[in-house]
Scaffold this motif. Structure first.
Motif, PDB file in Angstrom:
ATOM      1  N   THR A   1      63.171  56.182  12.811  1.00 18.88           N
ATOM      2  CA  THR A   1      62.928  57.091  11.501  1.00 18.88           C
ATOM      3  C   THR A   1      64.431  58.012  11.602  1.00 18.88           C
ATOM      4  O   THR A   1      64.516  58.920  12.554  1.00 18.88           O
ATOM      5  CB  THR A   1      61.702  57.703  11.696  1.00 18.88           C
ATOM      6  OG1 THR A   1      60.542  57.248  11.818  1.00 18.88           O
ATOM      7  CG2 THR A   1      61.762  58.825  10.365  1.00 18.88           C
TER       8      THR A   1
ATOM      9  N   THR B   1      60.816  51.004  15.651  1.00 15.60           N
ATOM     10  CA  THR B   1      61.554  51.440  14.507  1.00 15.60           C
ATOM     11  C   THR B   1      61.846  52.769  14.700  1.00 15.60           C
ATOM     12  O   THR B   1      61.218  53.796  15.326  1.00 15.60           O
ATOM     13  CB  THR B   1      60.265  51.581  13.604  1.00 15.60           C
ATOM     14  OG1 THR B   1      59.663  50.203  13.260  1.00 15.60           O
ATOM     15  CG2 THR B   1      60.586  51.956  12.223  1.00 15.60           C
TER      16      THR B   1
ATOM     17  N   ARG C   1      63.556  54.432   7.402  1.00 16.53           N
ATOM     18  CA  ARG C   1      63.025  53.764   8.596  1.00 16.53           C
ATOM     19  C   ARG C   1      63.769  52.199   8.526  1.00 16.53           C
ATOM     20  O   ARG C   1      63.454  51.764   7.685  1.00 16.53           O
ATOM     21  CB  ARG C   1      61.374  53.624   8.740  1.00 16.53           C
ATOM     22  CG  ARG C   1      60.694  54.998   8.895  1.00 16.53           C
ATOM     23  CD  ARG C   1      59.444  54.671   8.946  1.00 16.53           C
ATOM     24  NE  ARG C   1      58.706  56.105   9.142  1.00 16.53           N
ATOM     25  CZ  ARG C   1      58.512  57.031   8.320  1.00 16.53           C
ATOM     26  NH1 ARG C   1      58.702  56.718   7.077  1.00 16.53           N
ATOM     27  NH2 ARG C   1      57.825  58.271   8.396  1.00 16.53           N
ATOM     28  N   TYR C   2      63.892  52.071   9.829  1.00 13.17           N
ATOM     29  CA  TYR C   2      64.416  50.576  10.212  1.00 13.17           C
ATOM     30  C   TYR C   2      64.038  50.075  11.398  1.00 13.17           C
ATOM     31  O   TYR C   2      64.193  50.852  12.550  1.00 13.17           O
ATOM     32  CB  TYR C   2      65.852  50.656   9.976  1.00 13.17           C
ATOM     33  CG  TYR C   2      66.712  49.183  10.370  1.00 13.17           C
ATOM     34  CD1 TYR C   2      66.554  48.380   9.009  1.00 13.17           C
ATOM     35  CD2 TYR C   2      67.023  48.814  11.486  1.00 13.17           C
ATOM     36  CE1 TYR C   2      67.242  47.138   9.082  1.00 13.17           C
ATOM     37  CE2 TYR C   2      67.782  47.450  11.252  1.00 13.17           C
ATOM     38  CZ  TYR C   2      67.714  46.650  10.290  1.00 13.17           C
ATOM     39  OH  TYR C   2      68.131  45.347  10.537  1.00 13.17           O
ATOM     40  N   THR C   3      63.730  48.852  11.540  1.00 12.09           N
ATOM     41  CA  THR C   3      63.287  48.134  12.577  1.00 12.09           C
ATOM     42  C   THR C   3      64.275  47.369  13.348  1.00 12.09           C
ATOM     43  O   THR C   3      64.799  46.466  12.703  1.00 12.09           O
ATOM     44  CB  THR C   3      61.760  47.545  12.595  1.00 12.09           C
ATOM     45  OG1 THR C   3      60.940  48.341  11.933  1.00 12.09           O
ATOM     46  CG2 THR C   3      61.179  46.893  13.697  1.00 12.09           C
TER      47      THR C   3
END
Lengths: 106, 294
Positions: free
Chosen positions: A46, A44, A76-78
């Protein structure tokens, strides 16, 4: 504590450097830092906006879009799928950067 | 930064740009407008409702100053146009707050979206709160009043390519203008500048030249836009351009800073660098005056 330290050391040795590097992108002075970030699949990222102005983290291929990230906010992105993800700020299109996602570690 | 002092009295006529310095020039212009039955409208821009940083911690308050000043004008304007970035982050609460202030206007409001109003390429919030009455499904619009043809075009989508109009809107514009005599004054409203004002900062419309090609045959065209939070004028043939001040905060002059972010000034200087614009059109052409808040 010692055991935990050894476990962390073992983890660090088991994965490539990019997987243990910080998965953060700072947005400041109308730029993404770093401009190119390499991570492992499943990690992930941030994104933190340090500017007085709002920004977005918007995928050039439409994969993800933070919409507005206000001053001091994070998004946030996974990244589960390996690949190269170009992105930009939809408010300041001259702000461009890339996330490279390598195949994940088991 | 007292730009109001050197650019606040700009008059445009059919013969080109004339600088009428001082209140006397303004008053004589008004007399002509009244005699010829001219029309007056007001432009405001870039209110960024929801912005809370040092450059202007009270953007609602400065938008309210604009509304109060417009409502106090000696004659009611025909309409007020807002050329975009009504909100800072396109949220429902910000649209509500903007509506609460702008709905106090005693003249009809025509509000265009800026890229801040359509984040995520989502135009629904803007359409619900501010859609131009009678506009096409894409949001663009045109109307005729007092012998003037007005056009509102949207160039805030697909912003990776800077401002872009797109083929649907350009096709509509070609049809919209096709039946208009060349002698009809045309006034175009946009958010982003239609010409390449400063592409390094995204201050351009990628396919703007296609729109300008359609406008070239007219004798008198004026393009009024926002986006860059400062007054910049420009001419290309019979087409005249004027970017307006924001009601929120100024941005740097093109290339004068490493980045185009908000400029923080002491409060008194801020009020000199933001404001609204009154526009008059009559048989002698179009004139405008930029009025700072301080």
């Amino acid at each position: 504590m010692k055991q935990i330290g050894l476990m962390i050391l073992a983890l660090l040795l088991a994965v490539p450097a990019y997987a243990s590097a910080p998965t953060t992108v700072e947005i400041s002075n109308d730029a993404f830092h770093p401009a190119k970030l390499t991570i492992a699949a499943g990690q992930t990222v941030t994104f933190t906006n340090r500017d007085d102005d709002a920004h977005t983290v918007t995928s050039s291929d439409g994969v993800f879009d933070s919409k507005g990230i206000d001053t001091g906010q994070t998004w946030r992105y996974t990244f589960n799928k390996p690949g190269t993800y170009a992105y930009f700020c939809a408010l300041h299109p001259f702000m461009k950067a890339t996330i490279v996602v390598k195949a994940g570690q088991s | 930064m007292r730009r109001g002092d050197f650019l606040s009295h700009v008059a445009w006529t059919g013969a080109g740009i004339a600088y009428a310095l001082g209140a006397q020039g303004l008053l004589s212009g008004r007399a002509v407008a009244a005699a010829a039955g001219g029309v007056e409208f007001v432009q405001i821009s870039d209110s960024h409702i929801g912005f809370k940083q040092a450059a202007n911690p009270d953007v609602a308050g400065t938008l309210q100053m604009a509304v109060d000043a417009i409502n106090a004008m000696p004659s009611r304007p025909a309409f007020v146009v807002h050329t975009g970035d009504i909100t800072h982050l396109s949220t429902a609460a910000q649209f509500d707050d903007a509506r609460a202030i702008l709905s106090q206007l005693k003249a009809p409001l025509i509000a265009l979206p800026g890229e801040h109003d359509v984040l995520g390429n989502d135009v629904a919030g803007y359409m619900k709160a501010f859609r131009i009455p009678g506009s096409k499904p894409g949001g663009w619009s045109s109307w005729d009043a007092n012998g003037v043809h007005y056009v509102a075009v949207l160039n805030v989508f697909n912003f990776e390519k800077m401002g872009i109009l797109g083929s649907d809107q350009l096709d509509w514009l070609a049809k919209d203008l096709s039946g208009i005599p060349a002698s009809t004054p045309v006034v175009v409203f946009t958010h982003v500048p239609l010409y390449a004002l400063y592409p390094d900062w995204g201050w351009t419309t990628e396919d703007g030249s296609n729109a300008l090609a359609l406008l070239q045959r007219f004798d008198h065209v004026t393009v009024l836009n926002g986006h860059i939070h400062q007054i910049v004028t420009h001419e290309e043939g019979n087409i005249r351009f004027a970017s307006a001040d924001a009601t929120a905060y100024p941005q740097p002059k093109p290339g004068a800073a490493p980045k185009p972010g908000p400029v923080t000034l002491p409060r008194s200087e801020l009020l000199h660098a933001i404001g609204y614009r009154t526009v008059e059109i009559d048989g002698n052409g179009l004139r405008f005056e930029d009025r700072a808040f301080g």
